[in-house]
Design a protein around this motif. Structure first.
Motif, PDB file in Angstrom:
ATOM      1  N   ARG A 192      -2.542  -6.314 -12.436  1.00 46.11           N
ATOM      2  CA  ARG A 192      -3.865  -5.418 -12.461  1.00 46.11           C
ATOM      3  C   ARG A 192      -3.952  -4.314 -11.437  1.00 46.11           C
ATOM      4  NH1 ARG A 192      -3.605  -8.815 -15.973  1.00 46.11           N
ATOM      5  NH2 ARG A 192      -2.282  -7.049 -16.634  1.00 46.11           N
ATOM      6  N   ALA A 193      -3.467  -4.676 -10.251  1.00 42.85           N
ATOM      7  CA  ALA A 193      -3.436  -3.829  -8.987  1.00 42.85           C
ATOM      8  C   ALA A 193      -2.606  -2.800  -9.426  1.00 42.85           C
ATOM      9  CB  ALA A 193      -2.877  -4.777  -7.879  1.00 42.85           C
ATOM     10  N   VAL A 194      -1.477  -2.764  -9.953  1.00 41.20           N
ATOM     11  CA  VAL A 194      -0.810  -1.725 -10.670  1.00 41.20           C
ATOM     12  C   VAL A 194      -1.175  -1.002 -11.473  1.00 41.20           C
ATOM     13  CG1 VAL A 194       1.709  -0.785 -11.462  1.00 41.20           C
ATOM     14  CG2 VAL A 194       1.459  -2.714  -9.598  1.00 41.20           C
ATOM     15  N   GLU A 195      -1.879  -1.463 -12.548  1.00 41.11           N
ATOM     16  CA  GLU A 195      -2.446  -0.701 -13.721  1.00 41.11           C
ATOM     17  C   GLU A 195      -3.730   0.129 -13.201  1.00 41.11           C
ATOM     18  OE1 GLU A 195      -3.371  -4.108 -16.260  1.00 41.11           O
ATOM     19  OE2 GLU A 195      -1.464  -4.178 -16.988  1.00 41.11           O
ATOM     20  N   THR A 196      -4.442  -0.547 -12.180  1.00 38.02           N
ATOM     21  CA  THR A 196      -5.431   0.142 -11.588  1.00 38.02           C
ATOM     22  C   THR A 196      -5.190   1.484 -11.110  1.00 38.02           C
ATOM     23  OG1 THR A 196      -6.883  -1.725 -11.621  1.00 38.02           O
ATOM     24  CG2 THR A 196      -7.526   0.120 -10.141  1.00 38.02           C
ATOM     25  N   VAL A 197      -4.043   1.368 -10.241  1.00 42.77           N
ATOM     26  CA  VAL A 197      -3.690   2.524  -9.420  1.00 42.77           C
ATOM     27  C   VAL A 197      -2.966   3.445 -10.407  1.00 42.77           C
ATOM     28  CG1 VAL A 197      -2.095   3.461  -7.579  1.00 42.77           C
ATOM     29  CG2 VAL A 197      -3.175   1.470  -7.299  1.00 42.77           C
ATOM     30  N   LEU A 234      -7.187   8.408  -3.980  1.00 44.24           N
ATOM     31  CA  LEU A 234      -6.068   7.327  -3.899  1.00 44.24           C
ATOM     32  C   LEU A 234      -6.372   6.298  -2.983  1.00 44.24           C
ATOM     33  CD1 LEU A 234      -3.550   6.219  -5.005  1.00 44.24           C
ATOM     34  CD2 LEU A 234      -2.256   7.715  -3.436  1.00 44.24           C
ATOM     35  N   ASP A 235      -6.890   7.002  -1.653  1.00 43.98           N
ATOM     36  CA  ASP A 235      -7.205   6.002  -0.747  1.00 43.98           C
ATOM     37  C   ASP A 235      -8.351   4.988  -0.929  1.00 43.98           C
ATOM     38  OD1 ASP A 235      -5.040   6.495   1.147  1.00 43.98           O
ATOM     39  OD2 ASP A 235      -6.350   8.162   2.140  1.00 43.98           O
ATOM     40  N   TRP A 236      -9.432   5.590  -1.688  1.00 49.38           N
ATOM     41  CA  TRP A 236     -10.458   4.634  -2.156  1.00 49.38           C
ATOM     42  C   TRP A 236     -10.092   3.545  -3.115  1.00 49.38           C
ATOM     43  CZ3 TRP A 236     -14.886   8.903  -2.827  1.00 49.38           C
ATOM     44  CH2 TRP A 236     -15.264   9.475  -1.874  1.00 49.38           C
ATOM     45  N   VAL A 237      -9.340   4.029  -4.030  1.00 46.46           N
ATOM     46  CA  VAL A 237      -8.667   3.161  -4.840  1.00 46.46           C
ATOM     47  C   VAL A 237      -7.879   1.961  -4.303  1.00 46.46           C
ATOM     48  CG1 VAL A 237      -7.271   2.625  -6.878  1.00 46.46           C
ATOM     49  CG2 VAL A 237      -8.809   4.486  -6.808  1.00 46.46           C
ATOM     50  N   LEU A 238      -6.991   2.389  -3.427  1.00 45.59           N
ATOM     51  CA  LEU A 238      -6.213   1.394  -2.547  1.00 45.59           C
ATOM     52  C   LEU A 238      -7.094   0.485  -1.781  1.00 45.59           C
ATOM     53  CD1 LEU A 238      -3.097   3.679  -1.485  1.00 45.59           C
ATOM     54  CD2 LEU A 238      -3.239   1.684  -3.437  1.00 45.59           C
ATOM     55  N   ASP A 239      -8.023   1.020  -1.173  1.00 41.96           N
ATOM     56  CA  ASP A 239      -9.279   0.120  -0.401  1.00 41.96           C
ATOM     57  C   ASP A 239      -9.548  -0.889  -1.274  1.00 41.96           C
ATOM     58  OD1 ASP A 239      -8.598   1.805   1.875  1.00 41.96           O
ATOM     59  OD2 ASP A 239     -10.665   2.596   1.746  1.00 41.96           O
ATOM     60  N   ALA A 240     -10.028  -0.669  -2.578  1.00 44.66           N
ATOM     61  CA  ALA A 240     -10.732  -1.557  -3.490  1.00 44.66           C
ATOM     62  C   ALA A 240      -9.631  -2.515  -3.906  1.00 44.66           C
ATOM     63  CB  ALA A 240     -11.238  -0.906  -4.686  1.00 44.66           C
ATOM     64  N   VAL A 241      -8.223  -2.248  -4.036  1.00 45.93           N
ATOM     65  CA  VAL A 241      -7.174  -3.124  -4.458  1.00 45.93           C
ATOM     66  C   VAL A 241      -7.026  -4.132  -3.175  1.00 45.93           C
ATOM     67  CG1 VAL A 241      -4.542  -3.344  -5.046  1.00 45.93           C
ATOM     68  CG2 VAL A 241      -6.321  -1.348  -6.014  1.00 45.93           C
ATOM     69  N   ALA A 242      -6.941  -3.428  -2.028  1.00 48.82           N
ATOM     70  CA  ALA A 242      -6.719  -4.237  -0.840  1.00 48.82           C
ATOM     71  C   ALA A 242      -7.820  -5.524  -0.952  1.00 48.82           C
ATOM     72  CB  ALA A 242      -6.947  -3.526   0.403  1.00 48.82           C
ATOM     73  N   VAL A 243      -9.007  -5.328  -1.298  1.00 50.66           N
ATOM     74  CA  VAL A 243     -10.005  -6.318  -1.301  1.00 50.66           C
ATOM     75  C   VAL A 243      -9.581  -7.481  -2.293  1.00 50.66           C
ATOM     76  CG1 VAL A 243     -12.358  -6.812  -1.888  1.00 50.66           C
ATOM     77  CG2 VAL A 243     -12.104  -4.869  -0.472  1.00 50.66           C
ATOM     78  N   ARG A 244      -9.002  -7.098  -3.425  1.00 49.50           N
ATOM     79  CA  ARG A 244      -8.772  -8.030  -4.485  1.00 49.50           C
ATOM     80  C   ARG A 244      -7.497  -8.858  -4.141  1.00 49.50           C
ATOM     81  NH1 ARG A 244     -12.048  -9.971  -8.080  1.00 49.50           N
ATOM     82  NH2 ARG A 244     -13.343  -8.281  -9.131  1.00 49.50           N
ATOM     83  N   LEU A 245      -6.631  -8.109  -3.201  1.00 49.57           N
ATOM     84  CA  LEU A 245      -5.458  -8.911  -2.906  1.00 49.57           C
ATOM     85  C   LEU A 245      -5.455  -9.720  -1.745  1.00 49.57           C
ATOM     86  CD1 LEU A 245      -2.875  -5.832  -2.930  1.00 49.57           C
ATOM     87  CD2 LEU A 245      -2.920  -7.602  -4.942  1.00 49.57           C
ATOM     88  N   ARG A 254       0.919  -1.148  -0.111  1.00 52.98           N
ATOM     89  CA  ARG A 254      -0.178  -0.061  -0.127  1.00 52.98           C
ATOM     90  C   ARG A 254       0.772   1.215   0.086  1.00 52.98           C
ATOM     91  NH1 ARG A 254      -5.667   0.233   1.849  1.00 52.98           N
ATOM     92  NH2 ARG A 254      -5.996   2.592   1.891  1.00 52.98           N
ATOM     93  N   GLU A 255       1.845   1.363   0.800  1.00 56.85           N
ATOM     94  CA  GLU A 255       2.643   2.314   0.987  1.00 56.85           C
ATOM     95  C   GLU A 255       3.517   2.717  -0.493  1.00 56.85           C
ATOM     96  OE1 GLU A 255       4.675   5.632   2.249  1.00 56.85           O
ATOM     97  OE2 GLU A 255       2.876   4.725   2.977  1.00 56.85           O
ATOM     98  N   ALA A 256       4.008   1.713  -1.124  1.00 53.70           N
ATOM     99  CA  ALA A 256       4.637   1.492  -2.231  1.00 53.70           C
ATOM    100  C   ALA A 256       3.790   1.972  -3.520  1.00 53.70           C
ATOM    101  CB  ALA A 256       4.976  -0.112  -2.957  1.00 53.70           C
ATOM    102  N   LEU A 257       2.475   1.807  -3.541  1.00 51.06           N
ATOM    103  CA  LEU A 257       1.396   2.456  -4.440  1.00 51.06           C
ATOM    104  C   LEU A 257       1.122   4.009  -4.191  1.00 51.06           C
ATOM    105  CD1 LEU A 257      -0.972  -0.872  -5.538  1.00 51.06           C
ATOM    106  CD2 LEU A 257       1.303   0.043  -6.499  1.00 51.06           C
TER     107      LEU A 257
END
Length: 230
Positions: free
Chosen positions: A141-146, A214-225, A85-88
């Motif tokens: 896909r996570a990196v592409e989304t962010v 950005l936080d909202w997008v990272l929250d969504a990515v977290a669900v997928r991960l 999360r910090e990296a993205l």
């Protein structure tokens, strides 16, 4: 053979190398945007003949690639982020900060992957924080989304800054100038959802908007991960 693989020609009376050429091109772009960059203008900045530059760079596209890679060095974090999360988040915020210093970068974000050494290093640092958490396709896909989020947000912010300079109106001044028209349209009752947003919504600055989205997008990515594959 890419521009990074092709050797440079020997030095001649006027010192010239790709580093000087790229620095001159970035200075021109910082002053007047990408439209201010041409091999002729770069050569003039360096007091060299335009044809000499072709020994180092074949096309303006190659020059843009080198310029992008040079400023990617400013995006590369000083140390490996602690978690994915910090990296993205670091990637997104540092890219925005660099784009605000070099607005022309916004016009080149989202192209094909940056293959220069700094671009590859940024990609490696980002992926290294996610590899092993899940399968590699999900990581990509996570990196592409962010990246899609912050590229669009940065372009919108830069577009607004350019509009302010072109019109001489700040965003608040522009809103005041168009306020009577918007008020008339909303008073028709045809746009109730928009009226609620205009009258009840909270106005936030660009940095806050960027960080919140950005936080909202990272929250969504977290669900997928963290969701096991089916």
């Amino acid at each position: 053979m890419t521009v990074w693989d092709r050797p440079e020609p020997p030095t001649r009376p006027v010192p010239l190398d790709r580093e000087r050429i790229v620095a001159a091109a970035i200075a021109l772009a910082d002053e007047g945007g990408l439209e201010a960059v041409s091999l002729r203008k770069v050569a003039g900045r360096l007091n060299a003949g335009p044809m000499r530059l072709y020994g180092y760079i074949s096309t303006k596209e190659e020059l843009f690639d080198l310029m992008v890679d040079e400023v990617y060095a400013e995006i590369l974090p000083e140390e490996q982020p602690g978690d994915w999360r910090e990296a993205l988040r670091v990637l997104a915020h540092r890219t925005r900060q660099v784009a605000l210093r070099h607005e022309w970068l916004a016009d080149l974000l989202g192209r094909r992957p940056a293959l220069g050494p700094n671009g590859l290093a940024v990609t490696e640092t980002t992926l290294a924080a996610l590899v092993g958490l899940t399968d590699i396709d999900t990581v990509m896909r996570a990196v592409e989304t962010v990246s899609a989020y912050f590229t669009g947000a940065i372009r919108r912010e830069i577009t607004n800054l350019r509009a302010e300079r072109a019109t001489g109106l700040s965003e608040r001044d522009w809103q005041r100038a168009h306020g009577p028209h918007v008020t008339r349209m909303l008073s028709t009752g045809r746009f109730p959802a928009l009226a609620k947003a205009v009258y009840d919504g909270t106005d936030v600055d660009a940095e806050t908007s960027f960080a919140t989205g950005l936080d909202w997008v990272l929250d969504a990515v977290a669900v997928r991960l963290t969701t096991p594959p089916p």
